[in-house]
Design an enzyme around this catalytic site. Sequence first.
Site, PDB file in Angstrom:
ATOM      1  N   SER A  49       0.803  -1.221   0.000  1.00 53.01           N
ATOM      2  CA  SER A  49       0.000   0.000   0.000  1.00 53.01           C
ATOM      3  C   SER A  49       0.836   1.270   0.000  1.00 53.01           C
ATOM      4  O   SER A  49       0.363   2.325  -0.431  1.00 53.01           O
ATOM      5  CB  SER A  49      -0.928   0.013   1.224  1.00 53.01           C
ATOM      6  OG  SER A  49      -0.206  -0.257   2.411  1.00 53.01           O
ATOM      7  N   HIS A 275      -0.619   5.962   6.494  1.00 57.16           N
ATOM      8  CA  HIS A 275      -0.097   5.755   5.159  1.00 57.16           C
ATOM      9  C   HIS A 275       0.315   7.090   4.560  1.00 57.16           C
ATOM     10  O   HIS A 275      -0.177   8.144   4.983  1.00 57.16           O
ATOM     11  CB  HIS A 275      -1.132   5.077   4.253  1.00 57.16           C
ATOM     12  CG  HIS A 275      -1.183   3.591   4.430  1.00 57.16           C
ATOM     13  ND1 HIS A 275      -1.698   3.002   5.562  1.00 57.16           N
ATOM     14  CD2 HIS A 275      -0.766   2.575   3.627  1.00 57.16           C
ATOM     15  CE1 HIS A 275      -1.612   1.686   5.449  1.00 57.16           C
ATOM     16  NE2 HIS A 275      -1.046   1.405   4.287  1.00 57.16           N
TER      17      HIS A 275
END
Length: 295
Positions: A49, A275
């Site tokens: 990711s 993230h």
Amino acid sequence: MRRPLLLLAVLVLTATGLVAPTAATTAPRAPAVATSPAPPLRYVALGDSYSAASGVLPPDPAAPLVCLRSARSYPHVLAARTGARFTDVTCGAAETGDFFESQHPGVPPQLDALSRRTDLVTMTIGGNDSGVFIGAILACGVAGVSSLGRGNPCEQQHGDSFEQTVRDTTYPSLVRALRAVHRRAPSARVAILGYPWIVPRRDGCFAQMPIARGDVPYLRSLQRTLNDAVRRAARATGSTYVDLNRASDGHDACQPIGTRWVEPILLGTNPVVVHPNARGERAMARQVVRRLRLR
């Protein structure tokens, strides 16, 4: 007398280089040769990711929905800057095992995208293996909430188990994955990135990252161990390690909007927490360009 003297003067000056030769004595120029531009790089992006920029809008319309792949990921930035012929198989939550086997129905193993004609491969991978990295952040978050941000409950509960798993399990898995990449793409430059810092060196920001104050250095140490495993695996396989430790210092999830490269758990701008945001992905692309000296 003037004409012979003038002729003699011209001959002397010509011989000494003070008068240029006439057009009749100039050597003819070679015709210009047209050169064709270099063919574009055949670039394949692999990884998890952090490579896919999961949660950063807009999504990549060509990607499987389950992979949460963004059109603003660092591989997309790299491809645009280099004019590469680009294949993107990054996928959120990928582990090194997903290089060899299908991660989801209809999603081929990532290694299938490589060939002997591939010129460049990039990736971030390893953080999801054994659930260590992201799993530790979630575990420490739960422990931090239970202690209201005091002490180091996560370290007390888990000790060095996370770091030991990285050394004993994640590292050999990284070596295996990188060796397989080189076998599939023997002519390619293979680059693997470290992970940008998620927490600062100390203190933290309990409102946004519910990590107890004493566990902030604990998580920072775990990430340092993971990045070191990535670095050592790169060296063991003849790959290029793109170090983000220094570049991302001061851009962790506790920093304000506009400074941070990673979004926090609470009050962030990315629906996929912990993230990189678009700024972080662009910064990761810059580090790859500098490390590989790409044009």
